[in-house]
Design a protein around this motif. Structure first.
Motif, mmCIF file in Angstrom:
data_model
loop_
_atom_site.group_PDB
_atom_site.id
_atom_site.type_symbol
_atom_site.label_atom_id
_atom_site.label_comp_id
_atom_site.label_asym_id
_atom_site.label_seq_id
_atom_site.Cartn_x
_atom_site.Cartn_y
_atom_site.Cartn_z
ATOM 1 N N SER A 187 0.834 -1.196 0.000
ATOM 2 C CA SER A 187 0.000 0.000 0.000
ATOM 3 C C SER A 187 0.871 1.250 0.000
ATOM 4 O O SER A 187 2.009 1.229 0.495
ATOM 5 C CB SER A 187 -0.910 -0.003 1.230
ATOM 6 N N PRO A 188 0.374 2.379 -0.540
ATOM 7 C CA PRO A 188 1.169 3.616 -0.533
ATOM 8 C C PRO A 188 1.533 4.068 0.870
ATOM 9 O O PRO A 188 2.615 4.614 1.096
ATOM 10 C CB PRO A 188 0.246 4.624 -1.230
ATOM 11 N N THR A 189 0.645 3.858 1.836
ATOM 12 C CA THR A 189 0.943 4.250 3.218
ATOM 13 C C THR A 189 2.128 3.468 3.772
ATOM 14 O O THR A 189 3.009 4.028 4.441
ATOM 15 C CB THR A 189 -0.287 4.030 4.101
ATOM 16 N N LEU A 190 2.155 2.160 3.476
ATOM 17 C CA LEU A 190 3.272 1.341 3.934
ATOM 18 C C LEU A 190 4.581 1.770 3.292
ATOM 19 O O LEU A 190 5.625 1.834 3.953
ATOM 20 C CB LEU A 190 2.986 -0.135 3.643
ATOM 21 N N LEU A 191 4.532 2.071 1.997
ATOM 22 C CA LEU A 191 5.733 2.547 1.316
ATOM 23 C C LEU A 191 6.212 3.860 1.899
ATOM 24 O O LEU A 191 7.415 4.072 2.092
ATOM 25 C CB LEU A 191 5.454 2.705 -0.182
ATOM 26 N N TRP A 192 5.285 4.761 2.197
ATOM 27 C CA TRP A 192 5.657 6.060 2.752
ATOM 28 C C TRP A 192 6.298 5.898 4.120
ATOM 29 O O TRP A 192 7.308 6.545 4.417
ATOM 30 C CB TRP A 192 4.409 6.937 2.837
ATOM 31 N N ARG A 193 5.752 5.037 4.937
ATOM 32 C CA ARG A 193 6.337 4.805 6.262
ATOM 33 C C ARG A 193 7.721 4.187 6.156
ATOM 34 O O ARG A 193 8.635 4.536 6.929
ATOM 35 C CB ARG A 193 5.417 3.907 7.075
#
Length: 472
Positions: free
Chosen positions: A63-69
């Motif tokens: 997910s984009p959120t996981l990548l951002w974190r």
């Protein structure tokens, strides 16, 4: 055959009612009421045979959120590593050489760190312009390929990673005795950034780099009518005059092979404290801006341009009176030139502050720039608040006065103080840009409204004349 559009195979208009599409390596398979059982049966058979069924590529992406974190964690780990390595490298140096060591390292890397800060701030400016429905691309006459705030922040992120990494390598190598390798670090960084800026190949946002370089050329040689982008960038360059001065001194040391040595600190050195190039580079952005005002007066015959040119000319005595400290006797500097320097500094600061409030800004815009199309926490905190009005005026006055500290060559050895004041000046220019662009946008909108109203009046007059001719 007839020139009409052909619907794709997976078009929803070609699907049967009650069917859905299944994505596989073979394309799109339509499942009807009886087709699902066949597909499931074939999958079960393949599993019994030991054949794995490929899944959709979108199903295995994080997910984009996981990548951002994950990126944030990597960034924090990198920052911690650079700080730890840099601190241990500085502590390895002897106490006598530590200050000179940090001074030289700051000289090479603080200009690029400040440029990185300016890029971050410019991305924030564009984000606010978009949220406030200010058409900045029309104001600066940008094409459709101009960089958005996200792309500018991406560039700033890479600069934030590359510059401190090179600085950490310089500190580590120098403290461990690898002087030649340490001296190579800033040279390599400057060469790489220069090639990335002037590269003629279609990489690294060629159209944006061309627009920037063309605008710089127009600033240095104002042989044409001055556009808003020309004098806006020239004003930013006046806030970065100390950056250009440090860049000149850094390149001078690289050319004369004085990197990672203490020979440059001697007074008789080509790149030393007595160098005439220091005040010349400091004053050049103000001279360029002064010539722009004279060119604007030649084109428009507005006396306001002459008063604006006078404002930029007040920075010249601040710079050169300060530089005289290295070329006159101390008693003469204290009794004669230092009082003149103080008077010229106060005059330049107050004149520039007055011009910001009365000419560059429209005071009615202070609480309108943050009226976002989609209100959020930042908009509610800033829009319509009186403290924004007092903060902008008060901080602009204070930072205008402290900015003369940076223009003074005899104070430049306090490198940490100068770095902080230069960063604060960049912040002042960052908040100045909000109201300067908003003021220009209001002027353009008013001119457009006047032209539209004049056009409507002309149309009404023509209709009246035609009706009178018909009655006659």
């Amino acid at each position: 055959m007839f020139g009409g559009p052909v619907a794709p195979v997976n078009s929803p208009h070609l699907r049967r009612s009650g069917s859905r599409a299944v994505v596989s390596d073979l394309g799109v398979v339509e499942l009807g009421s009886g087709g699902e059982e066949e597909i499931l049966h074939s999958i079960e058979v393949n599993e019994m045979k030991g054949v794995s069924t490929p899944l959709s590529s979108t199903a295995i992406l994080p997910s984009p959120t996981l990548l951002w974190r994950f990126k944030v964690l990597l960034f924090l780990a990198w920052g911690f590593s650079c700080c730890k390595i840099g601190w241990h490298s500085v502590m390895r140096m002897s106490v006598n050489l530590r200050d000179l060591f940090l001074y030289e390292a700051f000289l090479y890397y603080n200009p690029l760190l400040l440029v990185t800060l300016m890029v971050w701030f410019w991305g924030a400016n564009l984000w606010v312009f978009v949220q406030s429905n200010v058409n900045y691309s029309k104001i600066f006459d940008l094409d459709q390929n101009h960089l958005t705030h996200r792309e500018i922040w991406r560039c700033a992120t890479w600069m934030t990673i590359i510059v401190p990494t090179s600085m950490t390598a310089y500190l580590y190598l120098y403290s461990h005795g690898e002087v030649s390798l340490a001296a190579f670090q800033p040279v390599l960084l400057y060469a790489a950034l220069t090639m990335a800026l002037i590269s003629p190949f279609d990489v690294f946002y060629l159209s944006t780099r061309y627009f920037f370089l063309r605008t710089c050329w127009r600033i240095v040689f104002p042989l044409q009518a001055i556009s808003f982008a020309d004098f806006f960038l020239a004003d930013i360059f006046t806030s970065m005059s100390k950056v250009f001065s440090d860049l000149e001194r850094s390149v001078c040391r690289m050319v004369h092979r004085q990197v990672a040595t203490i020979a440059w600190f001697e007074a008789d050195s080509v790149c030393g404290s007595h160098s005439v190039a220091i005040p010349i580079v400091l004053v050049l952005p103000y001279i360029f801006r002064l010539f722009q005002c004279l060119r604007q007066y030649k084109d428009t015959r507005e006396k306001t341009a002459l008063f604006n040119a006078l404002k930029y000319s007040t920075a010249v005595p601040v710079i050169f009176l300060s530089a005289l400290k290295y070329h006159v006797f101390p008693a003469k500097w204290v009794n004669t030139f230092r009082p003149l320097w103080l008077i010229s500094s106060v005059l330049n600061s107050l004149y520039s502050f007055y011009w910001d409030l009365t000419r560059d800004w429209d005071l009615s815009c202070f609480t309108r720039i943050f009226k976002f199309g989609k209100p959020n926490f930042l908009s509610s905190m800033l829009y319509g608040q009186k403290w924004v009005f007092f903060w902008v005026i008060g901080s602009n006055l204070i930072l205008r006065c402290t900015w003369t500290y940076k223009l003074s060559a005899h104070l430049r050895h306090n490198y940490l103080t100068v770095f902080a004041i230069t960063a604060l000046e960049i912040f002042r220019r960052f908040q100045w840009a909000f109201f300067r662009v908003e003021n220009e946008w209001n002027k353009m909108s008013n001119r457009s409204n006047i032209q539209l109203s004049m056009g409507d009046m002309t149309n009404e007059e023509e209709k009246l004349l035609n009706s009178n001719d018909h009655n006659v």
